[in-house]
Design a protein around this motif. Sequence first.
Motif, short mmCIF file in Angstrom:
data_model
loop_
_atom_site.label_atom_id
_atom_site.label_comp_id
_atom_site.label_asym_id
_atom_site.label_seq_id
_atom_site.Cartn_x
_atom_site.Cartn_y
_atom_site.Cartn_z
N TYR A 148 55.92 32.40 64.63
CA TYR A 148 54.76 31.61 64.21
C TYR A 148 55.16 30.18 63.84
O TYR A 148 54.47 29.22 64.21
CB TYR A 148 54.06 32.28 63.03
CG TYR A 148 52.73 31.66 62.67
CD1 TYR A 148 51.58 31.94 63.39
CD2 TYR A 148 52.63 30.77 61.60
CE1 TYR A 148 50.36 31.37 63.07
CE2 TYR A 148 51.41 30.19 61.26
CZ TYR A 148 50.28 30.49 61.99
OH TYR A 148 49.07 29.92 61.67
N ARG A 162 46.22 25.91 64.54
CA ARG A 162 44.79 26.25 64.55
C ARG A 162 44.37 26.78 65.92
O ARG A 162 43.67 27.78 66.02
CB ARG A 162 43.94 25.03 64.17
CG ARG A 162 42.45 25.35 64.10
CD ARG A 162 41.65 24.18 63.54
NE ARG A 162 41.73 22.99 64.37
CZ ARG A 162 42.40 21.90 64.08
NH1 ARG A 162 43.07 21.82 62.93
NH2 ARG A 162 42.42 20.85 64.89
N ASP A 165 45.82 30.33 66.36
CA ASP A 165 45.09 31.33 65.56
C ASP A 165 43.70 31.59 66.13
O ASP A 165 43.22 32.73 66.11
CB ASP A 165 44.99 30.88 64.10
CG ASP A 165 46.34 30.86 63.40
OD1 ASP A 165 47.23 31.62 63.82
OD2 ASP A 165 46.50 30.07 62.45
N GLN A 166 43.05 30.55 66.61
CA GLN A 166 41.73 30.73 67.22
C GLN A 166 41.82 31.59 68.48
O GLN A 166 40.94 32.42 68.75
CB GLN A 166 41.12 29.36 67.54
CG GLN A 166 40.65 28.60 66.31
CD GLN A 166 40.23 27.18 66.64
OE1 GLN A 166 40.67 26.57 67.63
NE2 GLN A 166 39.37 26.61 65.81
N TYR A 178 46.03 41.26 62.83
CA TYR A 178 46.95 40.18 63.21
C TYR A 178 48.11 40.25 62.22
O TYR A 178 47.92 40.07 61.01
CB TYR A 178 46.21 38.86 63.10
CG TYR A 178 46.92 37.59 63.47
CD1 TYR A 178 48.12 37.55 64.16
CD2 TYR A 178 46.32 36.35 63.15
CE1 TYR A 178 48.72 36.35 64.51
CE2 TYR A 178 46.91 35.14 63.50
CZ TYR A 178 48.11 35.14 64.17
OH TYR A 178 48.69 33.94 64.52
N GLN A 208 46.16 28.88 56.50
CA GLN A 208 45.90 28.45 57.87
C GLN A 208 45.19 29.54 58.66
O GLN A 208 44.21 29.27 59.36
CB GLN A 208 47.22 28.07 58.54
CG GLN A 208 47.09 27.62 59.98
CD GLN A 208 46.27 26.35 60.10
OE1 GLN A 208 46.40 25.45 59.29
NE2 GLN A 208 45.42 26.28 61.10
N VAL A 209 45.69 30.75 58.60
CA VAL A 209 45.11 31.83 59.39
C VAL A 209 43.70 32.15 58.90
O VAL A 209 42.78 32.37 59.71
CB VAL A 209 46.01 33.07 59.35
CG1 VAL A 209 45.37 34.24 60.08
CG2 VAL A 209 47.38 32.76 59.98
#
Length: 253
Positions: A148, A162, A165-166, A178, A208-209
């Motif tokens: 990651y 971003r 993750d999207q 996840y 962030q996630v």
Amino acid sequence: MKAIALGLMLTAAATVAVAQQKPAASTKSAAVPAYVTAALADPARADQAADDERRQAAAVLAFSGVKPGDTVIDYLPGKGYWTRIFSGIVGPKGHVYAYWPAAGQKYAEKALGTIQGWNLPNATAQVQTVNLPVSDKPVDLFWTVQNYHDVANKDAGEPALRAFDQAVFKLLKSGGTYVIIDHADAVGKGLANTNTTHRIDPDYVKRQVQSVGFRFVGESRVLRNPEDDHSKNVFDPAIRGRTDQFVYKFRKP
């Protein structure tokens, strides 16, 4: 897209090679399901079984919630350690996809042939044609280990994370999981050291996630190591194989 791919791939192969470890102390783990125990005990994976304890495989797999019948993506799978175990867990009604992004072609060359050579009937290993994870059908679990932080490298930063993750959010089923395992940096460091010490701030990852719609489910602390002060590069012989790592689980609502 190029920035994301560059940040992800320049250090991914090297980082995957850093062994996970059993920390000096850990919290009590959840009960390990029989199907996880059976998959780990499969004689066909005897060549990799020596890594199970330091990777805390039983504990992190139990924490993930993976089960028979699941569809799993093992993203940037290294030498296929987790792919092989997932194959045994999900069984004939499930499927495991060991995926590399298009920009990871050269990193997949040796491992791809090895994984395909196992002839696992419920596993597919391939390099995808794009640089963000995609799936032609919704999956139950997206899993990535020590990769990651690489997404943010080479100044790709938060926009790359971003977008990544999207993409994961999009391919998961409603209720899908996840799991991120990575080398921990000190809280407050954010992305400052992803390309130097190859660490990432766990609190930053959590925020962030969640920012793209995931819910934080919890953390397994079995790979935490309080003796790691987070100052050294993860490849430094003084800490290599014993880094403090976080195991985070998120869920798509």
